[in-house]
Design a protein around this motif. Sequence first.
Motif, PDB file in Angstrom:
ATOM      1  N   SER A  51       0.829  -1.198   0.000  1.00 35.29           N
ATOM      2  CA  SER A  51       0.000   0.000   0.000  1.00 35.29           C
ATOM      3  C   SER A  51       0.866   1.253   0.000  1.00 35.29           C
ATOM      4  O   SER A  51       0.586   2.225  -0.702  1.00 35.29           O
ATOM      5  CB  SER A  51      -0.925  -0.004   1.213  1.00 35.29           C
ATOM      6  N   PRO A  73     -14.569  -1.603  -4.229  1.00 27.86           N
ATOM      7  CA  PRO A  73     -15.004  -1.563  -2.827  1.00 27.86           C
ATOM      8  C   PRO A  73     -15.993  -0.437  -2.549  1.00 27.86           C
ATOM      9  O   PRO A  73     -15.691   0.536  -1.851  1.00 27.86           O
ATOM     10  CB  PRO A  73     -13.688  -1.357  -2.077  1.00 27.86           C
ATOM     11  N   CYS A 129     -14.494   6.072  -2.105  1.00 31.16           N
ATOM     12  CA  CYS A 129     -14.410   4.847  -2.898  1.00 31.16           C
ATOM     13  C   CYS A 129     -15.574   4.755  -3.884  1.00 31.16           C
ATOM     14  O   CYS A 129     -15.391   4.387  -5.047  1.00 31.16           O
ATOM     15  CB  CYS A 129     -14.412   3.624  -1.987  1.00 31.16           C
ATOM     16  N   PRO A 180      -7.090   2.241   1.629  1.00 29.33           N
ATOM     17  CA  PRO A 180      -7.637   0.908   1.890  1.00 29.33           C
ATOM     18  C   PRO A 180      -7.969   0.721   3.358  1.00 29.33           C
ATOM     19  O   PRO A 180      -7.222   1.157   4.227  1.00 29.33           O
ATOM     20  CB  PRO A 180      -6.506  -0.032   1.458  1.00 29.33           C
ATOM     21  N   THR A 228      -8.623  -5.092   5.934  1.00 30.97           N
ATOM     22  CA  THR A 228      -9.389  -6.035   5.138  1.00 30.97           C
ATOM     23  C   THR A 228      -8.799  -7.429   5.243  1.00 30.97           C
ATOM     24  O   THR A 228      -7.713  -7.632   5.769  1.00 30.97           O
ATOM     25  CB  THR A 228      -9.417  -5.593   3.659  1.00 30.97           C
ATOM     26  N   GLU A 284      -6.174  -8.397  -0.493  1.00 36.15           N
ATOM     27  CA  GLU A 284      -5.185  -7.351  -0.710  1.00 36.15           C
ATOM     28  C   GLU A 284      -4.752  -7.220  -2.179  1.00 36.15           C
ATOM     29  O   GLU A 284      -4.597  -6.105  -2.671  1.00 36.15           O
ATOM     30  CB  GLU A 284      -3.983  -7.576   0.201  1.00 36.15           C
ATOM     31  N   TRP A 332      -7.408  -5.107  -3.717  1.00 34.16           N
ATOM     32  CA  TRP A 332      -7.299  -3.696  -3.342  1.00 34.16           C
ATOM     33  C   TRP A 332      -6.144  -3.065  -4.105  1.00 34.16           C
ATOM     34  O   TRP A 332      -6.234  -1.919  -4.544  1.00 34.16           O
ATOM     35  CB  TRP A 332      -7.073  -3.560  -1.835  1.00 34.16           C
ATOM     36  N   TYR A 347      -7.388  -2.224  -7.471  1.00 32.78           N
ATOM     37  CA  TYR A 347      -8.271  -1.054  -7.446  1.00 32.78           C
ATOM     38  C   TYR A 347      -7.455   0.236  -7.376  1.00 32.78           C
ATOM     39  O   TYR A 347      -7.689   1.186  -8.138  1.00 32.78           O
ATOM     40  CB  TYR A 347      -9.208  -1.164  -6.244  1.00 32.78           C
TER      41      TYR A 347
END
Length: 578
Positions: free
Chosen positions: A72, A204, A325, A360, A363, A368, A371, A374
Amino acid sequence: MPFMDIESDSRKRPAPRGTSAYPRKRAVAACQTCRSRKTKCDNRRPICSFCDSAGATCIYSAHDLSAYDPASLSILDRLGQLEDNLKAHISMSLSASPASIATPSPGAARPNPAVSNIESASSSSASHIDNTSRQDAQPLANTVEHILKWPVFGSRFKEHAELVQLLRTSAPLTSSRIANFDLDTDTCKQLLHRCIEHVLSKNPVLEEDFLRNTMNSVCVNGIGWDVESCLVLLVCALGSIASPDACQADWITASSYFGAAQRRFGLLIAMDDLIVPQCYFLAGVYFMYHLRPVEAWRMFAQGVVCIYPDGFGTEPLAHYSLKECVYWSCWKSEVELRMHFQLPNFGVIGNRYPQHIPEPPVTDPSHEPKWYYYLADISLRRLDMDVRDTVAATLTPTATDTRTQCIELLPAVPALEEHLEDWTRSMPDVFSILDPEENVLHSILEGRLLDIYDVLYIPFLEGALAKNLDHGEATAMLNTLAGKALQCCVKRMSRVEPGLRARHHGTWLALRTCMRSALMILAARSAERLDLLPERWESAVVTAASVLSQWQNESPDVKDRFTVIRSLSAEVGLELPV
């Protein structure tokens, strides 16, 4: 799975399933100098040991991002740097003269501006684009319909160039009616799991706890005439068809769920709640699964209008916002379709998006990679818009002298290429080739990156195919970049085929790039520019035709373009499989 290297096809050994592709530990909040050098920081305040000994300015992030894992951080920390440096380099490059720009070498190493020009986190966030004044994504002459109008094809495909009219010839979707429509709890749980696994984990727009509670309530109390029931029906519809092994019976069941949801859309008009754009977004995804982009665009556009982002950008960095989001998901889906349709924007609503990408939440580790998909997709959208802005500032859609405009664009190309390559290098390796769905996601992101290269290189291909070119240095550079455009076409068909064969939210968009790649190659071949054609160009056209053949009965534009490609292939002596 490593991300696409535009020059290399190498692959690392994938991590075993069930294990993370990167360390699952809290990231150390290193100073920006140590982070850019990728060396260990001792975190000494106010100045770390390395910066003290080197005489460097030691800057720590003003926001605590230590709760995020390295993947991330690799995304979130780099996007602002890349965007700021992109604009600085473009500005400097456009001030140079075309004669002073050397032809970029495909294998040449370039310095990393995101490392050498790092600024403090506070100034970086403050220097993000002021999107209240930013121009919207610029319409460029690089769609399938524009290529069909290229001079090399004459006016023979003029009747094929009206995309929206062609799409409107689709028969309306039918919805099956089921007399007893009580929702079975066990069935709904299965459909919810599929929807989360295949749709919501990559988009999401809903929190799982809320969704589970809402579905339980509707299952217990029965379907009502309320927005909660509409939401649950949409989730059931998507859960029925999202799995790769969905059968015909699943599609029939999905149409029943969706038909019931549609009869509740009127309830959305009078509500001012986040559930309204959530419903519109899910309806748009459902239409995209059916390859109905016009209907999908209407749903995404409604979602954008409903969640006009007043007050966006006020949340601190590293703050998870579901509203952001939802807005990002609706906005990027709407813009992408609108550019293909060449439709006008919504004014300030269409131009505006959050200043920082959604953060994020905590989660499930298994989600992951999705995400990451995304967030990476969002970052590519931002880069795409910057490249479009630069190209659109130089090229005039109504201009007749494409070659002269391309020469004016040449100085900006090295900086744009550099930042696309920097984006590729900065992306962490999180996908496993052993997971079919993650393999598709990796393929989609590769396709997205190639789409941005298309935006940059297509004008040069069009200019290179023009008649009466001289043999000067500028023409040689133009031919080099035109060749790169065709190389991207071949790469797309050889490397992102899984994303073209699978059904997902972006299938129709991927098919559009498939059509464009085949037409670009055939345009060069029809113009007898064999010097521009890369190796395996014939194989790329054959693959494109095979993919379009698979989907031709599901969308009239796919069938029409498949017919055109077959005709052009026959004219140049390329035999396609029946």
